[in-house]
Motif scaffolding. Structure first.
Motif, PDB file in Angstrom:
ATOM      1  N   LEU A   1      40.180  56.967   7.977  1.00 21.93           N
ATOM      2  CA  LEU A   1      41.312  56.843   8.892  1.00 21.93           C
ATOM      3  C   LEU A   1      41.708  55.383   9.130  1.00 21.93           C
ATOM      4  O   LEU A   1      42.875  55.030   9.073  1.00 21.93           O
ATOM      5  CB  LEU A   1      40.939  57.518  10.222  1.00 21.93           C
ATOM      6  CG  LEU A   1      42.023  57.726  11.242  1.00 21.93           C
ATOM      7  CD1 LEU A   1      43.192  58.511  10.662  1.00 21.93           C
ATOM      8  CD2 LEU A   1      41.471  58.444  12.462  1.00 21.93           C
ATOM      9  N   TYR A   2      40.724  54.537   9.393  1.00 18.77           N
ATOM     10  CA  TYR A   2      40.951  53.085   9.478  1.00 18.77           C
ATOM     11  C   TYR A   2      39.614  52.404   9.243  1.00 18.77           C
ATOM     12  O   TYR A   2      38.554  53.020   9.411  1.00 18.77           O
ATOM     13  CB  TYR A   2      41.590  52.662  10.813  1.00 18.77           C
ATOM     14  CG  TYR A   2      40.897  53.136  12.075  1.00 18.77           C
ATOM     15  CD1 TYR A   2      40.033  52.300  12.785  1.00 18.77           C
ATOM     16  CD2 TYR A   2      41.114  54.412  12.577  1.00 18.77           C
ATOM     17  CE1 TYR A   2      39.412  52.725  13.949  1.00 18.77           C
ATOM     18  CE2 TYR A   2      40.499  54.847  13.747  1.00 18.77           C
ATOM     19  CZ  TYR A   2      39.644  54.002  14.428  1.00 18.77           C
ATOM     20  OH  TYR A   2      39.026  54.430  15.574  1.00 18.77           O
TER      21      TYR A   2
ATOM     22  N   TYR B   1      36.774  52.703  11.693  1.00 17.13           N
ATOM     23  CA  TYR B   1      36.513  54.026  12.258  1.00 17.13           C
ATOM     24  C   TYR B   1      35.014  54.293  12.280  1.00 17.13           C
ATOM     25  O   TYR B   1      34.319  54.109  11.271  1.00 17.13           O
ATOM     26  CB  TYR B   1      37.237  55.090  11.415  1.00 17.13           C
ATOM     27  CG  TYR B   1      37.063  56.512  11.895  1.00 17.13           C
ATOM     28  CD1 TYR B   1      37.208  56.843  13.240  1.00 17.13           C
ATOM     29  CD2 TYR B   1      36.779  57.536  10.993  1.00 17.13           C
ATOM     30  CE1 TYR B   1      37.063  58.158  13.671  1.00 17.13           C
ATOM     31  CE2 TYR B   1      36.632  58.852  11.413  1.00 17.13           C
ATOM     32  CZ  TYR B   1      36.767  59.155  12.755  1.00 17.13           C
ATOM     33  OH  TYR B   1      36.616  60.447  13.174  1.00 17.13           O
TER      34      TYR B   1
ATOM     35  N   TRP C   1      39.607  61.132  26.337  1.00 19.81           N
ATOM     36  CA  TRP C   1      39.621  60.962  24.886  1.00 19.81           C
ATOM     37  C   TRP C   1      39.878  59.519  24.437  1.00 19.81           C
ATOM     38  O   TRP C   1      40.797  58.869  24.925  1.00 19.81           O
ATOM     39  CB  TRP C   1      40.694  61.876  24.261  1.00 19.81           C
ATOM     40  CG  TRP C   1      40.659  61.838  22.759  1.00 19.81           C
ATOM     41  CD1 TRP C   1      39.903  62.623  21.945  1.00 19.81           C
ATOM     42  CD2 TRP C   1      41.385  60.943  21.917  1.00 19.81           C
ATOM     43  NE1 TRP C   1      40.092  62.265  20.631  1.00 19.81           N
ATOM     44  CE2 TRP C   1      41.005  61.236  20.592  1.00 19.81           C
ATOM     45  CE3 TRP C   1      42.299  59.908  22.145  1.00 19.81           C
ATOM     46  CZ2 TRP C   1      41.515  60.554  19.493  1.00 19.81           C
ATOM     47  CZ3 TRP C   1      42.804  59.219  21.058  1.00 19.81           C
ATOM     48  CH2 TRP C   1      42.423  59.555  19.746  1.00 19.81           C
ATOM     49  N   GLY C   2      39.087  59.069  23.490  1.00 16.63           N
ATOM     50  CA  GLY C   2      39.415  57.883  22.708  1.00 16.63           C
ATOM     51  C   GLY C   2      38.614  56.629  22.954  1.00 16.63           C
ATOM     52  O   GLY C   2      38.288  56.285  24.096  1.00 16.63           O
ATOM     53  N   ALA C   3      38.283  55.963  21.863  1.00  7.33           N
ATOM     54  CA  ALA C   3      37.783  54.576  21.816  1.00  7.33           C
ATOM     55  C   ALA C   3      36.310  54.369  22.183  1.00  7.33           C
ATOM     56  O   ALA C   3      35.795  53.275  21.987  1.00  7.33           O
ATOM     57  CB  ALA C   3      38.659  53.637  22.653  1.00  7.33           C
TER      58      ALA C   3
ATOM     59  N   ASP D   1      33.958  55.572  20.538  1.00  7.61           N
ATOM     60  CA  ASP D   1      33.344  55.356  19.223  1.00  7.61           C
ATOM     61  C   ASP D   1      33.623  53.941  18.710  1.00  7.61           C
ATOM     62  O   ASP D   1      32.760  53.298  18.106  1.00  7.61           O
ATOM     63  CB  ASP D   1      33.804  56.423  18.215  1.00  7.61           C
ATOM     64  CG  ASP D   1      35.313  56.647  18.196  1.00  7.61           C
ATOM     65  OD1 ASP D   1      36.047  56.021  19.008  1.00  7.61           O
ATOM     66  OD2 ASP D   1      35.774  57.451  17.371  1.00  7.61           O
ATOM     67  N   ASP D   2      34.818  53.436  18.989  1.00  2.43           N
ATOM     68  CA  ASP D   2      35.143  52.051  18.613  1.00  2.43           C
ATOM     69  C   ASP D   2      34.258  51.077  19.388  1.00  2.43           C
ATOM     70  O   ASP D   2      33.832  50.041  18.856  1.00  2.43           O
ATOM     71  CB  ASP D   2      36.622  51.746  18.916  1.00  2.43           C
ATOM     72  CG  ASP D   2      37.576  52.716  18.220  1.00  2.43           C
ATOM     73  OD1 ASP D   2      37.428  52.920  17.003  1.00  2.43           O
ATOM     74  OD2 ASP D   2      38.455  53.284  18.900  1.00  2.43           O
TER      75      ASP D   2
ATOM     76  N   ARG E   1      41.575  53.034  27.769  1.00  2.00           N
ATOM     77  CA  ARG E   1      40.631  52.776  26.680  1.00  2.00           C
ATOM     78  C   ARG E   1      40.834  51.433  25.978  1.00  2.00           C
ATOM     79  O   ARG E   1      39.864  50.804  25.570  1.00  2.00           O
ATOM     80  CB  ARG E   1      40.642  53.923  25.669  1.00  2.00           C
ATOM     81  CG  ARG E   1      41.927  54.120  24.873  1.00  2.00           C
ATOM     82  CD  ARG E   1      41.836  55.461  24.140  1.00  2.00           C
ATOM     83  NE  ARG E   1      42.918  55.724  23.203  1.00  2.00           N
ATOM     84  CZ  ARG E   1      44.140  56.128  23.542  1.00  2.00           C
ATOM     85  NH1 ARG E   1      44.459  56.274  24.829  1.00  2.00           N
ATOM     86  NH2 ARG E   1      45.052  56.369  22.622  1.00  2.00           N
ATOM     87  N   PHE E   2      42.078  51.005  25.860  1.00  2.00           N
ATOM     88  CA  PHE E   2      42.320  49.735  25.155  1.00  2.00           C
ATOM     89  C   PHE E   2      41.779  48.555  25.953  1.00  2.00           C
ATOM     90  O   PHE E   2      41.170  47.637  25.394  1.00  2.00           O
ATOM     91  CB  PHE E   2      43.815  49.565  24.870  1.00  2.00           C
ATOM     92  CG  PHE E   2      44.371  50.701  24.042  1.00  2.00           C
ATOM     93  CD1 PHE E   2      44.094  50.795  22.681  1.00  2.00           C
ATOM     94  CD2 PHE E   2      45.152  51.702  24.627  1.00  2.00           C
ATOM     95  CE1 PHE E   2      44.577  51.851  21.924  1.00  2.00           C
ATOM     96  CE2 PHE E   2      45.647  52.759  23.878  1.00  2.00           C
ATOM     97  CZ  PHE E   2      45.363  52.836  22.524  1.00  2.00           C
TER      98      PHE E   2
ATOM     99  N   LEU F   1      37.995  48.565  25.762  1.00  2.00           N
ATOM    100  CA  LEU F   1      37.526  48.142  24.442  1.00  2.00           C
ATOM    101  C   LEU F   1      37.464  46.616  24.327  1.00  2.00           C
ATOM    102  O   LEU F   1      36.580  46.062  23.663  1.00  2.00           O
ATOM    103  CB  LEU F   1      38.448  48.743  23.378  1.00  2.00           C
ATOM    104  CG  LEU F   1      37.997  48.749  21.923  1.00  2.00           C
ATOM    105  CD1 LEU F   1      36.585  49.302  21.764  1.00  2.00           C
ATOM    106  CD2 LEU F   1      38.989  49.569  21.094  1.00  2.00           C
TER     107      LEU F   1
HETATM  108  C1  NAG Z   1      41.423  56.345  17.223  1.00  2.53           C
HETATM  109  C2  NAG Z   1      40.596  56.315  18.509  1.00  2.53           C
HETATM  110  C3  NAG Z   1      39.193  56.791  18.209  1.00  2.53           C
HETATM  111  C4  NAG Z   1      39.225  58.153  17.510  1.00  2.53           C
HETATM  112  C5  NAG Z   1      40.114  58.084  16.265  1.00  2.53           C
HETATM  113  C6  NAG Z   1      40.212  59.412  15.515  1.00  2.53           C
HETATM  114  C7  NAG Z   1      41.385  54.558  20.066  1.00  2.53           C
HETATM  115  C8  NAG Z   1      41.362  53.106  20.428  1.00  2.53           C
HETATM  116  N1  NAG Z   1      40.577  54.946  19.060  1.00  2.53           N
HETATM  117  O1  NAG Z   1      42.716  55.963  17.488  1.00  2.53           O
HETATM  118  O2  NAG Z   1      38.444  56.889  19.391  1.00  2.53           O
HETATM  119  O3  NAG Z   1      37.948  58.575  17.128  1.00  2.53           O
HETATM  120  O4  NAG Z   1      41.407  57.634  16.638  1.00  2.53           O
HETATM  121  O5  NAG Z   1      40.760  60.419  16.267  1.00  2.53           O
HETATM  122  O6  NAG Z   1      42.115  55.320  20.688  1.00  2.53           O
END
Ligand code: NAG
Length: 287
Positions: free
Chosen positions: A168-169, A172, A197-199, A201-202, A242-243, A246
């Protein structure tokens, strides 16, 4: 039958050590997404020992592994995951215990904190060598994606169907990751502050790198997953903070995480079932 963990490493025992890579791995295969009940799984997987412990019969693996699965209200996904994961882990000769960490009530889901809870509660049963942090909807479909830990934290879920089996990036670090016990302690686990939800994991990847560890990955053919389709869960809205969080990940790392999660949770119930150890926790997200 009782669950037994060897407290010796495999090199110390006279039993034969399992080969690093078993011979009869299937490679890339189709996942099984048919409807299945818990009773059917229990009947099928007679190799399970209480608490969701699975280990090879004829050899001793070099590591004990705990798989931590954060959970709320996704029963059909969990059953499909187990239906695929248990045969996969059996073929891979893993000594593994499956932990489901269920967030009780309606408070907003906190995936990072649930992993920390899972780690601390699992440690009360056994000091596992390797911790695999696993989403409930990620089905591994290549046996060569070996569920073990190594010198550096591993990102397992590299190529997911939802993203056309492409990464995905580049940073990730979501879906499924694996860290040695020592690495999880070193990075101070996950942040507990990502509510929704989100970030989170980042954030974990920032923690990994800040401790001079590198993330490792298998290639996109090996590290393949199918994600079970679903709508955004209730109680897990996108986290608008979340941003900002992070940005301070590295600064917070040593003062917030595994070492502070105990003030955020209370265990309501622990059940050693055939397919898994089920831990129900209430999270106090405000602390
Ligand atoms: C990203 C999310 C991440 C998530 C991934 C896949 C952020 C900064 N990071 O954009 O947590 O696992 O997408 O869904 O939002």
């Amino acid at each position: 039958k009782t669950t037994k963990y060897s407290n010796k490493t495999s090199s110390e025992t006279d039993k034969n050590v399992c080969p690093e890579k078993p011979k009869d791995l299937l490679g890339l295969r189709l996942g099984n997404y048919s409807h299945v009940t818990k009773a059917e799984l229990i009947e099928e997987f007679t190799q399970m020992e209480p608490g969701g412990h699975l280990r090879p019969q004829n050899c001793t693996p070099g590591q004990t592994v705990a798989i931590l699965i954060p959970y709320r209200n996704r029963n059909s996904h969990l059953l499909v995951l187990l239906h695929n994961l248990i045969p996969f882990l059996t073929r891979q000769n893993v000594d593994v215990t499956l932990f489901v960490i269920e967030q009780a009530g309606n408070s907003t889901f906190n995936r990072g904190a649930l992993f920390n809870v899972g780690f601390l509660e699992a440690e009360k049963f056994h000091r596992f060598d390797c911790y695999i942090l696993h989403d409930v909807d990620m089905i591994p479909i290549n046996d060569h994606n070996l569920y073990r830990c190594s010198e550096n934290p591993r990102h397992f879920a590299v190529a997911v169907n939802k993203h056309n089996y492409k990464l995905l990036y580049s940073n990730y670090f979501g879906g499924v990751v694996g860290l040695l016990r020592s690495q999880y302690l070193q990075v101070n686990g996950n942040s507990n502050l990502y509510i929704g939800w989100g970030a989170e994991d980042d954030d974990l990847l920032v923690r990994v790198r800040a401790k001079n560890l590198t993330m490792v990955r298998y290639d996109v053919m090996t590290a393949r997953y199918d994600m079970i389709k679903h709508k955004r869960d209730k109680g897990n809205a996108e986290n608008p903070l979340r941003f900002a969080l992070l940005k301070s990940a590295a600064r917070r790392q040593d003062v917030e995480g595994l070492n502070t999660v105990s003030k955020h949770y209370q265990v309501l119930d622990i059940k050693l079932e055939t397919l898994h150890t089920w831990i129900t926790v209430s999270l106090n997200n405000s602390g």
